[in-house]
Scaffold this motif. Structure first.
Motif, PDB file in Angstrom:
ATOM      1  N   THR A  66       0.832  -1.203   0.000  1.00 36.82           N
ATOM      2  CA  THR A  66       0.000   0.000   0.000  1.00 36.82           C
ATOM      3  C   THR A  66       0.867   1.253   0.000  1.00 36.82           C
ATOM      4  N   ALA A  67       1.955   1.235   0.770  1.00 38.26           N
ATOM      5  CA  ALA A  67       2.878   2.369   0.783  1.00 38.26           C
ATOM      6  C   ALA A  67       3.550   2.543  -0.572  1.00 38.26           C
ATOM      7  N   ALA A  68       3.823   1.445  -1.268  1.00 44.88           N
ATOM      8  CA  ALA A  68       4.398   1.541  -2.609  1.00 44.88           C
ATOM      9  C   ALA A  68       3.387   2.155  -3.587  1.00 44.88           C
ATOM     10  N   ILE A  69       2.117   1.799  -3.447  1.00 47.01           N
ATOM     11  CA  ILE A  69       1.079   2.432  -4.271  1.00 47.01           C
ATOM     12  C   ILE A  69       1.044   3.930  -3.992  1.00 47.01           C
ATOM     13  N   ASP A  70       1.073   4.299  -2.704  1.00 47.74           N
ATOM     14  CA  ASP A  70       1.110   5.722  -2.346  1.00 47.74           C
ATOM     15  C   ASP A  70       2.277   6.426  -3.040  1.00 47.74           C
ATOM     16  N   ALA A  71       3.438   5.783  -3.045  1.00 44.96           N
ATOM     17  CA  ALA A  71       4.630   6.388  -3.636  1.00 44.96           C
ATOM     18  C   ALA A  71       4.448   6.595  -5.134  1.00 44.96           C
TER      19      ALA A  71
END
Length: 301
Positions: free
Chosen positions: A259-264
């Motif tokens: 999810t944090a990678a999607i945010d990035a």
């Protein structure tokens, strides 16, 4: 962040457990569908999340047409040509590691993404897992580090391992290529790029890397997928003028990290600012791992 239409390329266990749940739950994502090499697996995963299923050449083209970006959960040498096509079509990329296992292929993918002006993120877990990402960012903001060590001892194929996952590329390429990108990514985060690498192989699948960084620091890594259960685990340590810093205990879930990678990726798209873990970073990891592999081959290891 603006909402982006993102499709998933891949329908295996990693896609099922991590990629698809994170994409389906993300408020900034319109999940556009699943493409898989096995139609039945793609259909099952797509049905779970109520999105269209695709397979084959026509199906990939349909998913491209329906999406602004693609997330990949495929073996590296299957991922690379499809991701290159997506970049050339103007689609943003959320890639799995390693981006490829051939340096020329990885560079071609990076060139395609750069030439098309698309944003990209390579998912190396600890650069995105909130706890480890915060720790690495804090260390990177300090001076005086002289060395680091990263140990990734996976037990997927150890003599006392539980039934191994169906992953032919991992069996073929081993720990160097599967967990090597994780180790290099955390060492890069604090010590910077690498200007020299030396590789030595142990048995049966234990690779030691010695690295000299452009910052002047040196580091080492130990990588395997064949550790006994009692020896399995991950550790990262940096040493310098401020003392010793070790990776904090506890791990975020793979869904939280992805999810944090999607945010990035969404931030990179909105700001048009390349992320530190973009496809060029991924290509650099492949170059170093390919160089290490060639050293091992030349030494008969």
């Amino acid at each position: 962040m603006s909402t982006q239409r993102i499709g998933l390329v891949g329908s295996g266990s990693w896609a099922e457990r991590t990629h698809a749940p994170a994409l389906a739950a993300h408020p900034g994502v319109a999940f556009t569908g699943v493409w898989g090499r096995r139609p039945e697996a793609a259909a099952a995963l797509a049905a779970t999340h109520g999105v269209p299923a695709h397979s084959g050449e026509d199906g990939f083209a349909e998913l491209l047409e329906a999406s602004d970006a693609l997330a990949f959960a495929l073996p590296p040498d299957v991922q690379a040509p499809l991701a290159t096509r997506a970049a050339e079509a103007g689609r943003h990329l959320l890639l799995d590691k390693p981006v490829a296992t051939d340096a020329a292929t990885a560079r071609a993918l990076a060139d395609a993404a750069t030439g098309a002006g698309v944003s990209s993120v390579v998912f190396t877990t600890m650069r995105f897992a909130p706890a480890s990402a915060e720790w690495l960012a804090d260390l990177a903001g300090r001076d005086g580090w002289i060395t680091g060590r990263a140990e990734w001892f996976g037990g997927l194929y150890g003599s006392d391992a539980d039934p191994s996952p169906e992953s032919p590329w991992r069996r073929e390429k081993g720990g160097l290529w599967d967990v090597g990108p994780h180790a290099l990514s955390v060492l890069f985060a604090v010590l910077g790029d690498v200007e020299a690498i030396t590789a030595v192989r142990g048995a049966p699948d234990l690779t030691h890397l010695i690295l000299r960084h452009t910052s002047g620091a040196t580091s080492s890594a130990a990588l395997t997928l064949s550790a006994p259960k009692a020896a399995a685990g991950v550790s990262v340590t940096f040493r310098g003028t401020e003392g010793v810093a070790s990776l904090p205990e506890g791990r975020d879930t793979s869904v939280t990290s992805f999810t944090a990678a999607i945010d990035a990726l969404l931030t990179a798209i909105d700001t048009k600012t390349p992320h530190a873990c973009d496809v060029r970073f991924g290509a650099r990891l492949t170059e170093l791992l390919a160089e290490a592999e060639e050293q091992l081959r030349a030494a008969g290891e």
